[in-house]
Motif scaffolding. Structure first.
Motif, PDB file in Angstrom:
ATOM      1  N   PHE A   1      25.704   8.078 -18.217  1.00 50.44           N
ATOM      2  CA  PHE A   1      26.794   8.030 -19.201  1.00 50.44           C
ATOM      3  C   PHE A   1      27.715   6.842 -18.923  1.00 50.44           C
ATOM      4  O   PHE A   1      28.249   6.221 -19.854  1.00 50.44           O
ATOM      5  N   PHE A   2      27.889   6.480 -17.640  1.00 53.04           N
ATOM      6  CA  PHE A   2      28.759   5.360 -17.288  1.00 53.04           C
ATOM      7  C   PHE A   2      28.004   4.025 -17.282  1.00 53.04           C
ATOM      8  O   PHE A   2      28.625   2.979 -17.056  1.00 53.04           O
ATOM      9  N   GLY A   3      26.692   4.019 -17.537  1.00 55.83           N
ATOM     10  CA  GLY A   3      25.905   2.781 -17.521  1.00 55.83           C
ATOM     11  C   GLY A   3      25.451   2.413 -16.129  1.00 55.83           C
ATOM     12  O   GLY A   3      25.235   1.223 -15.839  1.00 55.83           O
ATOM     13  N   ILE A   4      25.290   3.405 -15.222  1.00 53.47           N
ATOM     14  CA  ILE A   4      24.897   3.169 -13.832  1.00 53.47           C
ATOM     15  C   ILE A   4      23.641   4.008 -13.545  1.00 53.47           C
ATOM     16  O   ILE A   4      23.436   5.056 -14.150  1.00 53.47           O
ATOM     17  N   LYS A   5      22.821   3.532 -12.628  1.00 55.51           N
ATOM     18  CA  LYS A   5      21.631   4.289 -12.229  1.00 55.51           C
ATOM     19  C   LYS A   5      21.530   4.351 -10.712  1.00 55.51           C
ATOM     20  O   LYS A   5      21.997   3.453  -9.999  1.00 55.51           O
TER      21      LYS A   5
ATOM     22  N   ARG B   1      23.234  -1.404 -12.079  1.00 53.26           N
ATOM     23  CA  ARG B   1      23.443  -1.319 -13.518  1.00 53.26           C
ATOM     24  C   ARG B   1      22.245  -0.646 -14.192  1.00 53.26           C
ATOM     25  O   ARG B   1      21.098  -0.888 -13.842  1.00 53.26           O
ATOM     26  N   ALA B   2      22.570   0.164 -15.189  1.00 53.22           N
ATOM     27  CA  ALA B   2      21.510   0.786 -15.994  1.00 53.22           C
ATOM     28  C   ALA B   2      21.126  -0.154 -17.143  1.00 53.22           C
ATOM     29  O   ALA B   2      21.724  -1.223 -17.328  1.00 53.22           O
ATOM     30  N   VAL B   3      20.132   0.250 -17.934  1.00 54.66           N
ATOM     31  CA  VAL B   3      19.662  -0.592 -19.039  1.00 54.66           C
ATOM     32  C   VAL B   3      20.765  -0.773 -20.085  1.00 54.66           C
ATOM     33  O   VAL B   3      20.961  -1.863 -20.619  1.00 54.66           O
ATOM     34  N   ASN B   4      21.474   0.271 -20.351  1.00 50.59           N
ATOM     35  CA  ASN B   4      22.515   0.240 -21.397  1.00 50.59           C
ATOM     36  C   ASN B   4      23.892  -0.040 -20.811  1.00 50.59           C
ATOM     37  O   ASN B   4      24.914   0.440 -21.329  1.00 50.59           O
TER      38      ASN B   4
ATOM     39  N   PHE C   1      29.689   0.083 -20.240  1.00 46.43           N
ATOM     40  CA  PHE C   1      30.807  -0.532 -19.513  1.00 46.43           C
ATOM     41  C   PHE C   1      31.977  -0.809 -20.455  1.00 46.43           C
ATOM     42  O   PHE C   1      33.144  -0.664 -20.070  1.00 46.43           O
ATOM     43  N   GLN C   2      31.677  -1.215 -21.662  1.00 45.76           N
ATOM     44  CA  GLN C   2      32.743  -1.433 -22.631  1.00 45.76           C
ATOM     45  C   GLN C   2      33.469  -0.113 -22.935  1.00 45.76           C
ATOM     46  O   GLN C   2      34.703  -0.086 -23.009  1.00 45.76           O
ATOM     47  N   HIS C   3      32.681   0.928 -23.097  1.00 42.24           N
ATOM     48  CA  HIS C   3      33.288   2.235 -23.333  1.00 42.24           C
ATOM     49  C   HIS C   3      34.096   2.693 -22.107  1.00 42.24           C
ATOM     50  O   HIS C   3      35.204   3.236 -22.243  1.00 42.24           O
ATOM     51  N   LEU C   4      33.557   2.445 -20.901  1.00 41.00           N
ATOM     52  CA  LEU C   4      34.253   2.844 -19.680  1.00 41.00           C
ATOM     53  C   LEU C   4      35.533   2.045 -19.483  1.00 41.00           C
ATOM     54  O   LEU C   4      36.539   2.565 -18.977  1.00 41.00           O
ATOM     55  N   ASN C   5      35.540   0.807 -19.899  1.00 38.83           N
ATOM     56  CA  ASN C   5      36.733  -0.029 -19.762  1.00 38.83           C
ATOM     57  C   ASN C   5      37.826   0.388 -20.739  1.00 38.83           C
ATOM     58  O   ASN C   5      39.023   0.260 -20.434  1.00 38.83           O
ATOM     59  N   GLU C   6      37.441   0.915 -21.894  1.00 40.59           N
ATOM     60  CA  GLU C   6      38.432   1.312 -22.905  1.00 40.59           C
ATOM     61  C   GLU C   6      38.869   2.771 -22.762  1.00 40.59           C
ATOM     62  O   GLU C   6      40.028   3.089 -23.048  1.00 40.59           O
ATOM     63  N   SER C   7      37.974   3.626 -22.358  1.00 35.23           N
ATOM     64  CA  SER C   7      38.274   5.065 -22.255  1.00 35.23           C
ATOM     65  C   SER C   7      38.695   5.380 -20.817  1.00 35.23           C
ATOM     66  O   SER C   7      37.861   5.740 -19.965  1.00 35.23           O
TER      67      SER C   7
END
Length: 223
Positions: free
Chosen positions: A5-9, A19-22, A27-33
């Motif tokens: 969910f956070f873009g990490i694997k 880093r995950a594929v997405n 990361f953009q979502h994590l930086n804003e939320s």
């Protein structure tokens, strides 16, 4: 699931991550939320409680690297320095992470060792702890004073009620002889008595009368 969910694997069983594929979208979502930062803090604390302390340091270092070096999630750096780092129990691991952050923090003169919010909260906590102790001491003193006052008041009420009962039960004081009319002396009391004659007369009168054979009344001659 949360790492995805956070873009990490997770790369291995020792806790190393990447880093995950997405990762760009996440990361953009994590930086804003920023409400997700609280979730990361809870995840790190839970890992320590559940026996996965070794998984915490690689995740925190990865987040610091992305926030300070890659600048992909810059908004998370304050939470990482003030909360994420201090969930790690090993002091040496904490110092390694803080030195890594100090090396890449810009501007470097603004880097602060230790969480400032935590220091303020500890100061306010100490102040709150001292104030309840004083208030409890004052409350105990006031309670003791109230109990003492209540005891004194109850004693006074008991004494007053006892005095009132004694007044009710106690007989009225006799009226002085000057207040009531003196009884008039009787004639017998007013007359002086000759004790010697009275005693002789009483002796004479007390002797029973004797009758002779002929029926004459014989009396004892008076002395």
């Amino acid at each position: 699931m949360m790492l995805e969910f956070f873009g990490i694997k997770l790369t291995d069983k020792t806790g190393n991550v990447a880093r995950a594929v997405n990762w760009q979208e996440r990361f953009q979502h994590l930086n804003e939320s920023q409400h997700n930062y609280l979730r990361i803090t809870r995840i790190l604390k839970s890992l320590g409680e559940l026996g996965y302390e070794s998984f915490k340091s690689p995740l925190v270092k990865f987040i610091l690297h992305e926030a300070l070096v890659e600048n992909t999630i810059p908004n998370i750096k304050q939470s990482a320095l003030e909360y994420f780092v201090y969930t790690i129990r090993d002091r040496r691991e904490r110092r390694k992470l803080l030195r890594f952050a100090q090396k890449h923090y810009t501007p470097s003169e603004n880097f602060i060792w230790g969480p400032p919010r935590k220091e303020q909260s500890e100061g306010s906590k100490a102040q709150k702890m001292s104030s309840p102790l004083a208030s409890s001491h004052n409350s105990q003193t006031s309670a003791h004073k109230k109990a003492k006052d209540f005891k004194n008041s109850s004693s006074a009420v008991h004494l007053n009620s006892k005095t009132a009962e004694e007044k009710k039960v106690a007989p009225k004081e006799p009226v002085e002889e000057t207040d009531r009319p003196s009884p008039e002396p009787s004639n017998e009391a007013a007359k002086p008595r000759n004790t010697e004659k009275d005693s002789n007369a009483e002796n004479v009168n007390s002797q029973p009368e004797k009758t002779g054979r002929k029926g004459y009344f014989l009396t004892r001659p008076s002395s």
